[in-house]
Design an enzyme around this catalytic site. Sequence first.
Site: not given
Length: 343
Positions: A126, A230
Amino acid sequence: MLVIRPIKETDYPALLQMAVGSGIGFTSLPVDEPLLREKLAHSIRSFASDIDHPGDLHYLMVAEDTETGEVVGTSAIDAAVGMASPFYTYHLGKVVHASRSLNVYNVVETLTLTNDYTGVTELCTLFLQESHRQGQNGRLLSKCRFLLMAEHPQRFNDSVIAEMRGVSDEQGRSPFWQWLQDNFFSVDFPTADYLTGVGKKEFIAELMPKYPIYVNLLSKEAQAVIGEVHEKTRPALRLLEAEGFCKHGYVDIFDAGPTVECPLKLIESVKHSFKVTISIGTPKDGSSEMLLTNARLQEFRACVSHIELDSSSQQAVISEQAAKALEVSAGDSIRIGALRFEQ
């Protein structure tokens, strides 16, 4: 308008550009021309295949800006991971060290190398160019995969996972990998990440600790990032959590980012998507903005558009622009789904 469609041969330059832009830690898009070309070809074969079960198939889609013709994003599904090469994860577990005579009872967390997810379906690859990270584009790129699986469930496993990118800095340094590097591997995170991305995973079996790792022996920095994502991945994690995905104690072997999972039939967009027969016109004011797909496979198309819906008759009105994007005509059936599910 963005339209999602299967990747084709002429998209290779854009795919390479996105691989460069995705950065370190994005294992499924390595900057490697032979591998990217094979990934593209594998996807074309997968969409064209005539099967009724999961297999070593890879469905890679791109987001195309219909105004400019520019390819600005990717989204993919691996129908069954670990079939061509091992799929490694760490499982976070516990062991107890106790002595009744000494009145000592210690619970210690461990990381154990596993192949537990072999054969499950994975959401992957993605990526959306920063220039198009606005409006509903991100949701379209992610959620279109659920409607594809809802329409063709026989092609996918009953369990679906997504590996979330773990913590690393702008130079690609991962606190978790740094500890493994210092003690076992002697190669840096970008190198290990790249080797895995291009399919050269032998070093994992050769150098990875064969026994469970005691978490309390890791550096404080490494311990702190286990199961964390992240900062740029947090929106993607929130979207998946709203779909019903949750953590089950599995983390990535390189950056310790979490793996989330959900049974296919319990994914919100799979459960609540449905098909309607369309006419083409101008949806009335107050019509709903929804995710639309043409319910095909090899010619799959998806977009976000307003739709005038009559749920009682399973009829709907969509705009000419949406019909053109989906390549459908009046009287065709499309599958539709909500853009948001509240947690």
